[in-house]
Design a protein around this motif. Structure first.
Motif, short mmCIF file in Angstrom:
data_model
loop_
_atom_site.label_atom_id
_atom_site.label_comp_id
_atom_site.label_asym_id
_atom_site.label_seq_id
_atom_site.Cartn_x
_atom_site.Cartn_y
_atom_site.Cartn_z
N PRO A 77 0.81 -1.22 0.00
CA PRO A 77 0.00 0.00 0.00
C PRO A 77 0.84 1.27 0.00
O PRO A 77 0.42 2.31 -0.51
N GLU A 78 2.07 1.18 0.56
CA GLU A 78 2.94 2.35 0.60
C GLU A 78 3.43 2.76 -0.78
O GLU A 78 3.93 3.88 -0.97
N ALA A 79 3.28 1.87 -1.78
CA ALA A 79 3.72 2.19 -3.14
C ALA A 79 2.74 3.09 -3.88
O ALA A 79 3.01 3.49 -5.02
N GLY A 80 1.60 3.37 -3.25
CA GLY A 80 0.73 4.40 -3.76
C GLY A 80 -0.14 4.02 -4.95
O GLY A 80 -0.40 2.85 -5.22
N LEU A 81 -0.56 5.04 -5.67
CA LEU A 81 -1.55 4.90 -6.72
C LEU A 81 -1.17 3.88 -7.77
O LEU A 81 -1.99 3.05 -8.18
N HIS A 82 0.08 3.91 -8.22
CA HIS A 82 0.49 3.03 -9.31
C HIS A 82 1.21 1.78 -8.83
O HIS A 82 1.17 0.75 -9.52
N GLY A 83 1.85 1.82 -7.68
CA GLY A 83 2.66 0.69 -7.25
C GLY A 83 1.95 -0.32 -6.37
O GLY A 83 2.33 -1.50 -6.33
N SER A 84 0.90 0.10 -5.65
CA SER A 84 0.17 -0.84 -4.81
C SER A 84 -0.61 -1.80 -5.69
O SER A 84 -0.95 -1.50 -6.84
N ARG A 85 -0.92 -2.98 -5.13
CA ARG A 85 -1.54 -4.03 -5.93
C ARG A 85 -3.00 -4.25 -5.51
O ARG A 85 -3.34 -4.09 -4.35
N PRO A 86 -3.85 -4.63 -6.45
CA PRO A 86 -5.21 -5.00 -6.09
C PRO A 86 -5.24 -6.37 -5.42
O PRO A 86 -4.26 -7.11 -5.47
N GLY A 87 -6.36 -6.68 -4.82
CA GLY A 87 -6.52 -7.98 -4.17
C GLY A 87 -6.80 -7.82 -2.69
O GLY A 87 -5.99 -7.21 -1.98
N LEU A 88 -7.92 -8.39 -2.23
CA LEU A 88 -8.36 -8.19 -0.85
C LEU A 88 -8.72 -9.50 -0.17
O LEU A 88 -9.40 -10.34 -0.77
N PRO A 89 -8.30 -9.69 1.08
CA PRO A 89 -8.74 -10.86 1.87
C PRO A 89 -10.10 -10.56 2.49
O PRO A 89 -10.23 -9.66 3.30
N LEU A 90 -11.11 -11.34 2.13
CA LEU A 90 -12.47 -10.98 2.52
C LEU A 90 -13.29 -12.14 3.10
O LEU A 90 -14.40 -11.91 3.59
N LEU A 91 -12.78 -13.36 3.03
CA LEU A 91 -13.60 -14.49 3.43
C LEU A 91 -14.03 -14.43 4.90
O LEU A 91 -15.15 -14.77 5.24
N GLY A 92 -13.14 -13.96 5.76
CA GLY A 92 -13.45 -13.94 7.19
C GLY A 92 -14.44 -12.86 7.60
O GLY A 92 -15.02 -12.94 8.68
N THR A 93 -14.63 -11.86 6.73
CA THR A 93 -15.53 -10.75 7.07
C THR A 93 -16.76 -10.68 6.17
O THR A 93 -17.57 -9.76 6.28
N HIS A 94 -16.91 -11.65 5.29
CA HIS A 94 -17.99 -11.61 4.31
C HIS A 94 -19.37 -11.55 4.98
O HIS A 94 -20.17 -10.63 4.73
N LEU A 95 -19.65 -12.49 5.85
CA LEU A 95 -20.95 -12.52 6.52
C LEU A 95 -21.13 -11.34 7.48
O LEU A 95 -22.17 -10.67 7.43
N PRO A 96 -20.16 -11.03 8.35
CA PRO A 96 -20.34 -9.87 9.24
C PRO A 96 -20.56 -8.57 8.47
O PRO A 96 -21.41 -7.75 8.87
N ALA A 97 -19.82 -8.36 7.39
CA ALA A 97 -20.00 -7.14 6.61
C ALA A 97 -21.38 -7.10 5.97
O ALA A 97 -22.04 -6.05 5.94
N LEU A 98 -21.82 -8.23 5.47
CA LEU A 98 -23.14 -8.30 4.85
C LEU A 98 -24.23 -7.97 5.87
O LEU A 98 -25.16 -7.19 5.59
N LEU A 99 -24.13 -8.56 7.05
CA LEU A 99 -25.12 -8.30 8.09
C LEU A 99 -25.07 -6.85 8.56
O LEU A 99 -26.10 -6.19 8.68
N HIS A 100 -23.87 -6.35 8.83
CA HIS A 100 -23.71 -5.01 9.38
C HIS A 100 -24.23 -3.94 8.41
O HIS A 100 -25.10 -3.14 8.76
N PHE A 101 -23.70 -3.95 7.21
CA PHE A 101 -24.06 -2.89 6.26
C PHE A 101 -25.45 -3.12 5.68
O PHE A 101 -26.16 -2.16 5.35
N GLY A 102 -25.86 -4.38 5.58
CA GLY A 102 -27.22 -4.64 5.11
C GLY A 102 -28.26 -4.12 6.06
O GLY A 102 -29.27 -3.52 5.64
N GLN A 103 -28.04 -4.31 7.35
CA GLN A 103 -29.01 -3.81 8.32
C GLN A 103 -28.97 -2.28 8.40
O GLN A 103 -30.01 -1.65 8.61
N GLN A 104 -27.80 -1.69 8.17
CA GLN A 104 -27.72 -0.23 8.11
C GLN A 104 -28.56 0.31 6.96
O GLN A 104 -29.09 1.42 7.02
N HIS A 105 -28.68 -0.47 5.89
CA HIS A 105 -29.45 -0.05 4.72
C HIS A 105 -30.87 -0.60 4.73
O HIS A 105 -31.57 -0.53 3.70
N ASP A 106 -31.29 -1.13 5.86
CA ASP A 106 -32.66 -1.63 6.04
C ASP A 106 -33.02 -2.72 5.02
O ASP A 106 -34.18 -2.81 4.57
#
Length: 493
Positions: A355-384
């Motif tokens: 991430p310190e390499a900035g706009l052009h040097g940082s790489r895409p790709g995110l670890p999301l499996l562990g937060t998939h359900l909690p994020a879905l529940l949290h933000f989904g309920q925020q959006h009713d």
């Protein structure tokens, strides 16, 4: 006739059909003596059954399968779900394994994070840029059979005519019925597939059968290339500037092209990771025209926008976009224009992401499996968004599209005993070290999410409890048999 205090009131899944009502379930109530030899019972909670609704019910399990739903059931092991919600195990249809470390290693570490997060089945986009997959499939399958905490299916990414010609072999020998194409590649990572090859690939997939799926990364390559070139003139920037490299019109135009080619080929199109309001409007127009196809978005785009304080730790392709796009996607989920919700999990370490390499040097790709359900529940309920809608998009919908329903994606007699007990009031602050994957960061790092799994049952065994692994991995690779053509009209809310 009532002869016992035990009540069994859920039918086999064969009588469930696709969208039976709660009243029909009640009509199937049978007050009868029940001597069920259960290995495990989830007791005292409320079950959320996609397409049916919520029921107060115990869930009995034997030999890895659900054998009864009812009242006052008993078994050798009891999981107390009092005051909590029990849902089917989450089916994440969109993951990548083996991008930074070996496939074998990530098959263990990333599925460990998945099971802790309530994910019990994943679809993996396997990748071989040049070689035949016949060189790699035995090893990939072995890793998922021996190391994985979750069940899995494969979606090979197709880049050349040799791989396209081998589709019948992948189907016959490995039960594969879904394939992926990149309309716009990722520089230094994957290649774009030109339209002529895309059409050949669509026709080859369609020849497999009406249930075969063509998954497509929908971005128009020439527009992306021009945007990236223009962005090179900006040496520094923020996460918001990264959106300029992948303009939303590139996604919208690509969806139109893919829809047309899928019609020509007679193929079922599955649009992966929809990210923009522009793309969503194309989807809506196509729905109004009566086209039958499937659209996925991810918890990345639902939970993160381009103002995120984690900056380039949230860099992705397609990019997280301004809040207006995020709000549009939530509306798409609510109305049913968006059918499934996955992650596009691509685990990296901070050292690999840079991430310190900035706009052009940082790489895409995110670890999301562990937060998939909690994020879905949290933000989904925020959006009713109703819980029934959220859970359907993360369980039944992908299971049906990818040919695993009702084995997966529901709570029914005869279905696999993959269950998650959820505490909707539990709040936790996301820390990467608690997620137990290979990554030392999370794009949700430092955020407090409300709604977490407290027990994950896989194949009838409690594997995770209160954020800890409590039993050995028991995942396996799943062969898929031919099914009827996928139909997504039923998903409309």
């Amino acid at each position: 006739m009532q002869t016992s205090s035990n009540r069994v009131y859920h039918s086999p899944h064969s009588s469930l059909g696709t969208s039976i009502k709660r009243e029909q379930i009640r009509e199937l109530v049978a007050n009868m003596s029940s001597k069920i030899a259960a290995d495990l019972v989830v007791k005292g909670g409320t079950a959320l059954i996609p397409g049916v609704g919520r029921m107060r019910a115990d869930i009995a399990v034997a030999n890895g399968k659900i054998v009864a739903l009812g009242e006052n059931l008993s078994g050798e092991t009891v999981v107390d779900a009092s005051g909590k919600l029990t849902i089917p195990g989450i089916f994440d249809p969109h993951t990548h394994i083996g991008n930074e470390r070996s496939f074998d290693e990530e098959a263990e570490t990333e599925t460990r994070a998945a099971i802790l997060g309530g994910v019990t089945t994943i679809g993996i986009f396997i990748r071989s840029l040049q070689d035949s997959y016949l060189k790699h499939l035995p090893g990939f399958r072995k890793a998922m059979d021996e190391k994985s905490y979750v069940d899995s299916i494969f979606h090979p990414q197709l880049f050349n005519d040799e791989q396209i010609s081998e589709i019948p072999v992948y189907v016959r020998d490995y039960g594969i019925r879904s394939f992926k194409f990149y309309m716009s590649g990722l520089p230094g990572i994957v290649n774009s597939v030109p339209d002529d090859m895309l059409l050949r690939g669509f026709r080859a997939v369609a020849a497999v059968g009406p249930d075969a799926i063509t998954c497509v990364h929908c971005e128009t390559g020439s527009l992306i290339a021009a945007a990236r070139t223009a962005l090179q003139e900006k040496p520094d920037g923020t996460l918001a500037d990264w959106t300029l490299a992948h303009p939303p019109e590139a996604e919208a135009l690509a969806i139109q092209t893919a829809l047309y080619l899928a019609q020509v080929a007679g193929a079922h199109l599955y649009v992966v990771h929809l990210s923009s309001s522009d793309g969503l409007e194309v989807v809506r127009q196509a729905r109004r025209q009566g086209l039958n196809f499937t659209v996925e978005t991810t918890t990345t785009f639902l939970g993160i926008n381009d103002r995120d304080p984690n900056g380039f730790l949230a860099k992705a392709v397609p990019p997280v976009r301004p809040p207006s796009h995020q709000e549009a996607l939530w509306q798409g989920v609510a109305e049913g224009s968006i059918n499934t919700i996955g992650t596009d999990n691509t685990s990296r370490t901070r050292g690999g992401k840079k991430p310190e390499a900035g706009l052009h040097g940082s790489r895409p790709g995110l670890p999301l499996l562990g937060t998939h359900l909690p994020a879905l529940l949290h933000f989904g309920q925020q959006h009713d968004i109703p819980l029934e809608t959220l859970i359907d998009g993360a369980t039944r919908a992908p299971a049906r599209v990818f040919g695993l329903y009702p084995r997966k994606g529901t709570i029914a007699v005869g279905s696999d005993a993959d269950l998650v007990v959820v505490d909707l009031d539990l709040e936790k602050t996301v820390r990467a070290e608690n997620l137990r994957g290979m990554s030392d960061f999370s794009p949700f790092e430092g955020k407090t999410l409300k709604g977490w799994p407290v027990v994950t049952i896989k194949n009838g065994v409690v594997i995770a409890r209160d954020g800890e692994i409590v039993d050995k991995a028991n995942g396996r690779y799943l062969l898929r048999a031919p099914q009827a053509a996928p139909n997504v009209a039923w998903i409309k809310r």
